[in-house]
Design a protein around this motif. Structure first.
Motif, mmCIF file in Angstrom:
data_model
loop_
_atom_site.group_PDB
_atom_site.id
_atom_site.type_symbol
_atom_site.label_atom_id
_atom_site.label_comp_id
_atom_site.label_asym_id
_atom_site.label_seq_id
_atom_site.Cartn_x
_atom_site.Cartn_y
_atom_site.Cartn_z
ATOM 1 N N PRO A 1 4.105 -1.838 4.178
ATOM 2 C CA PRO A 1 4.152 -0.477 3.618
ATOM 3 C C PRO A 1 2.789 0.205 3.667
ATOM 4 C CG PRO A 1 4.175 -2.102 1.866
ATOM 5 C CD PRO A 1 4.299 -2.873 3.144
ATOM 6 N N LEU A 2 2.811 1.540 3.752
ATOM 7 C CA LEU A 2 1.570 2.305 3.660
ATOM 8 C C LEU A 2 1.000 2.159 2.253
ATOM 9 C CD1 LEU A 2 2.331 5.684 5.483
ATOM 10 C CD2 LEU A 2 0.745 3.903 6.209
ATOM 11 N N LEU A 3 -0.304 1.920 2.184
ATOM 12 C CA LEU A 3 -0.967 1.743 0.896
ATOM 13 C C LEU A 3 -2.246 2.570 0.851
ATOM 14 C CD1 LEU A 3 -0.583 -2.153 0.567
ATOM 15 C CD2 LEU A 3 0.845 -0.404 -0.513
ATOM 16 N N GLY A 4 -2.837 2.661 -0.317
ATOM 17 C CA GLY A 4 -4.146 3.299 -0.466
ATOM 18 C C GLY A 4 -4.127 4.780 -0.164
ATOM 19 N N TRP A 5 -5.237 5.243 0.444
ATOM 20 C CA TRP A 5 -5.411 6.666 0.680
ATOM 21 C C TRP A 5 -4.380 7.216 1.659
ATOM 22 C CZ3 TRP A 5 -6.283 8.657 5.506
ATOM 23 C CH2 TRP A 5 -6.684 7.743 6.500
ATOM 24 N N GLN A 6 -3.922 6.379 2.601
ATOM 25 C CA GLN A 6 -2.916 6.855 3.559
ATOM 26 C C GLN A 6 -1.615 7.239 2.849
ATOM 27 O OE1 GLN A 6 -3.190 3.251 5.998
ATOM 28 N NE2 GLN A 6 -3.716 4.531 7.749
ATOM 29 N N ARG A 7 -1.212 6.396 1.922
ATOM 30 C CA ARG A 7 0.015 6.676 1.176
ATOM 31 C C ARG A 7 -0.155 7.931 0.312
ATOM 32 N NH1 ARG A 7 4.002 3.105 -0.678
ATOM 33 N NH2 ARG A 7 5.637 4.248 -1.775
ATOM 34 N N ARG A 8 -1.302 8.040 -0.355
ATOM 35 C CA ARG A 8 -1.523 9.183 -1.245
ATOM 36 C C ARG A 8 -1.602 10.484 -0.459
ATOM 37 N NH1 ARG A 8 -5.064 5.402 -3.689
ATOM 38 N NH2 ARG A 8 -6.863 6.345 -2.614
ATOM 39 N N VAL A 9 -2.305 10.466 0.670
ATOM 40 C CA VAL A 9 -2.446 11.673 1.487
ATOM 41 C C VAL A 9 -1.092 12.123 2.032
ATOM 42 C CG1 VAL A 9 -3.362 12.598 3.649
ATOM 43 C CG2 VAL A 9 -4.860 11.333 2.090
ATOM 44 N N SER A 10 -0.356 11.166 2.612
ATOM 45 C CA SER A 10 0.929 11.535 3.214
ATOM 46 C C SER A 10 1.910 12.046 2.170
ATOM 47 C CB SER A 10 1.529 10.329 3.957
ATOM 48 O OG SER A 10 1.804 9.277 3.056
ATOM 49 N N CYS A 11 1.986 11.377 1.012
ATOM 50 C CA CYS A 11 2.934 11.789 -0.026
ATOM 51 C C CYS A 11 2.586 13.172 -0.582
ATOM 52 C CB CYS A 11 2.951 10.760 -1.153
ATOM 53 S SG CYS A 11 3.897 9.281 -0.745
ATOM 54 N N ALA A 12 1.335 13.373 -0.934
ATOM 55 C CA ALA A 12 0.940 14.643 -1.545
ATOM 56 C C ALA A 12 1.104 15.804 -0.564
ATOM 57 C CB ALA A 12 -0.503 14.555 -2.039
ATOM 58 N N ALA A 13 0.577 15.620 0.647
ATOM 59 C CA ALA A 13 0.600 16.717 1.623
ATOM 60 C C ALA A 13 2.016 17.018 2.114
ATOM 61 C CB ALA A 13 -0.310 16.377 2.799
ATOM 62 N N LEU A 14 2.736 15.980 2.497
ATOM 63 C CA LEU A 14 4.063 16.211 3.061
ATOM 64 C C LEU A 14 5.052 16.713 2.009
ATOM 65 C CD1 LEU A 14 4.409 13.167 5.504
ATOM 66 C CD2 LEU A 14 3.739 15.526 6.013
ATOM 67 N N THR A 15 4.903 16.276 0.763
ATOM 68 C CA THR A 15 5.782 16.778 -0.289
ATOM 69 C C THR A 15 5.537 18.264 -0.526
ATOM 70 O OG1 THR A 15 5.881 14.618 -1.384
ATOM 71 C CG2 THR A 15 6.441 16.545 -2.709
ATOM 72 N N PHE A 16 4.267 18.656 -0.600
ATOM 73 C CA PHE A 16 3.947 20.068 -0.809
ATOM 74 C C PHE A 16 4.432 20.923 0.359
ATOM 75 C CE2 PHE A 16 1.004 23.596 0.054
ATOM 76 C CZ PHE A 16 1.199 24.359 -1.095
ATOM 77 N N LEU A 17 4.146 20.475 1.570
ATOM 78 C CA LEU A 17 4.552 21.258 2.740
ATOM 79 C C LEU A 17 6.073 21.294 2.884
ATOM 80 C CD1 LEU A 17 1.842 20.083 5.298
ATOM 81 C CD2 LEU A 17 2.010 22.318 4.189
#
Length: 573
Positions: free
Chosen positions: A110-126
């Motif tokens: 699974p994606l972990l760390g900053w990659q997971r946080r960046v993808s979740c935050a950015a893609l959810t907002f967009l």
């Protein structure tokens, strides 16, 4: 003897009993209140027609006023929305590239760390911005469960590509997707950021591997995102819930059901097998000022120990809960019904003619896809002359090359399960399986051959063939030369091996034969009983109806030993 054979014998037996009464001595009086017995044909309720006949059709059509309004709004809204959507997708692609740049193509961890946080935050907002720009007004009910509480999310009804909004609202869970989708420009990279469970069309073990991967992620205890599954497996018109596939329920872990509703006056979002195509549904939706969608997160469904061992029971339990909340019926349609529907259209039948509730029919009647598909070809041959993809009594008789008679009408009634005077494809499949095929055994064919072979010379000539057909249908002047010629493939004027080949390919005739054979047995049985109670019978049944005599069907007038054998056979049956 099968239940339906008994029904056919009973149905005709009422008339036989009446003949026996009429043929008895003239001194006997007939009860004026006695009516011919009417037998209700047995019908399994589990094979009854579904409440929703066709869940794969989109029937919404725009009138002139709505069409003019859509064009007016579309001139302004569609270009602006399309431009904004493209910009948002490009931005989402950049964040997806950043999040997935250092992970292997096939995610094993699974994606972990900053990659997971960046993808979740950015893609959810967009993602939320994207659906807002498209005009969607979202109403969310309930609370999303955590991955520990419910590793799998089961969403239904699945009716549109717009259902993807649930992926945004649920916090970017993994999805099940075709492997080819990962190669689509822009969209493929965004999909990779969701760490999907991929399905391959070329891998024969793909289904098993997919289920194993879902189970591994759901039970591993690692920090995998939840898995979002649409268990129906195809899009419907939301009028019912069709059969749930087992994939989401095989792991035996808690599942959170999610309901999707589109409470709009004008339905432009439904994208199923009959109706709007992808472009039409997308453009029409973009032409609307706004489109409402309701997403309801239901309480987590925790399976019982029995449901953990039986994924079908688990799936049905979840489906019943969801159907109750939606207040819609459930049916046993599946993706295979869609394939049959497309095949029916290719055979110039109405597309809905191919809908049979494949899951129910295949399981209860032990039928495979190939056999049902072949029966669709046969049905199309019979129904080609009729309108609406249904067989009437005239088409049925024409297909069998027989005239309409009482015996044929009784056979037709066994097929016609709802009593509307026609046979649809579903009734045809059930009729062949329940009524005709059980009667079309090697033993039945052998007995039929012996019955037709009156002189027992190992072959059947046209006179012998005509004698039995006329007797079984009760039509003494019937011309069966065309039917005999069709069976006589080598034009030898005699039937031998051709008889078996024809019988196997046309099981409908087997039912006519078995009904006739049972009637002869019933005739002997009835005559024997009547002779015991009334010794002086002036007009026995055997004098009323000329029945060919051979080793299969002895005449009622034969000695008592023959009668005893027939009675014994009847009891054994």
């Amino acid at each position: 003897m099968t239940l339906c054979t008994e029904a056919a014998v009973a149905a005709v037996g009422g008339g036989l009993a009446a003949q026996v009464g009429a043929g008895a001595g003239g001194g006997m009086s007939k009860d004026p209140q006695e009516q011919p017995r009417v037998f209700t044909l047995p019908r399994q309720q589990s094979l009854a027609s579904p409440l929703v006949i066709n869940p794969f059709v989109q029937e919404t059509r725009l009138d002139a006023k709505k069409r003019a309004r859509a064009i007016l709004f579309g001139i302004i809204l569609v270009p602006l929305r399309a431009l904004c959507m493209l910009l948002i997708l490009l931005m989402a692609w950049l964040f997806a590239v950043l999040a997935t740049s250092c992970i292997p193509e096939k995610g094993v961890k699974p994606l972990l760390g900053w990659q997971r946080r960046v993808s979740c935050a950015a893609l959810t907002f967009l993602g939320r911005t994207l659906f807002f720009v498209m005009g969607f007004h979202v109403n969310v009910k309930g609370t999303i469960a955590s991955p520990k509480e419910a590793p799998i999310i089961a969403a239904a009804p699945h009716s549109s590509f717009f259902d993807g909004i649930l992926c945004i609202l649920a916090g970017l869970p993994s999805t099940v997707s075709r492997q080819e989708n990962l190669l689509v420009p822009i969209f493929g990279r965004i999909l990779r950021a969701l760490q999907p469970v991929t399905v391959s069309r070329v891998d024969p073990d793909s289904r098993r591997n997919t289920i194993n991967e879902i189970t591994r992620r759901a039970t591993s205890g690692e920090q995998w995102p939840q898995i979002l599954i649409f268990p129906e497996g195809t899009c419907t018109n939301r009028s019912c819930l069709i059969t749930f596939k087992q994939g989401a329920f095989i792991p035996g872990v808690p599942v959170q059901p999610v309901l999707l509703r589109y409470p709009n006056k004008l339905d432009t979002v439904t994208w199923t097998w009959q109706g709007y195509n992808f472009k039409e549904a997308l453009v029409l939706t973009l032409c609307q000022l706004f489109t409402k969608i309701e997403v309801e997160f239901m309480p987590v469904y925790v399976p019982s120990e029995e449901e953990k061992k039986d994924p079908i029971l688990f799936a049905n339990g979840v489906r019943n809960k969801m159907a109750s909340a939606l207040d819609v019926p459930i049916t046993d349609h599946t993706y295979e019904d869609c394939r049959l529907m497309i095949s029916a259209g290719q055979l110039t039948l109405p597309m809905e003619a191919g809908l049979v509730e494949f899951t129910k029919i295949s399981h209860k009647l032990n039928l495979k896809w190939d056999s049902i598909r072949e029966q669709l070809d046969q049905f199309a041959m019979v129904a080609s002359a009729s309108r609406g993809g249904r067989i009437g009594i005239e088409e049925f008789a024409s297909y069998l090359k027989l005239p309409v008679s009482d015996a044929l009408e009784q056979l037709f009634a066994l097929f016609d399960r709802n009593g509307d005077g026609t046979i649809d494809f579903r009734e045809y499949v059930i009729g062949l399986s329940v009524i005709c095929n059980p009667a079309n055994t090697e033993q039945t064919i052998q007995m039929a051959f012996q019955l037709f072979d009156v002189d027992e010379d190992g072959s059947i000539n046209e006179d012998e063939f005509s004698l039995i057909i006329r007797s079984s249908l009760g039509l003494p002047n019937l011309d069966v030369s065309n039917l005999f010629k069709e069976i006589d493939a080598d034009n030898s004027k005699k039937l031998s091996y051709e008889f078996k080949d024809f019988a196997l390919k046309h099981p409908e005739y087997a039912k006519l034969f078995t009904t006739y054979l049972e009637l002869q047995r019933c005739q002997v049985f009835t005559d024997t009983e009547y002779n015991c109670s009334t010794p002086t019978v002036k007009n026995p049944v055997s004098e009323m109806t000329s029945v060919p005599k051979n080793k299969v069907c002895p005449q009622a007038g034969d000695n008592d030993d023959h009668s005893s054998v027939s009675v014994s056979d009847k009891k054994e049956d």
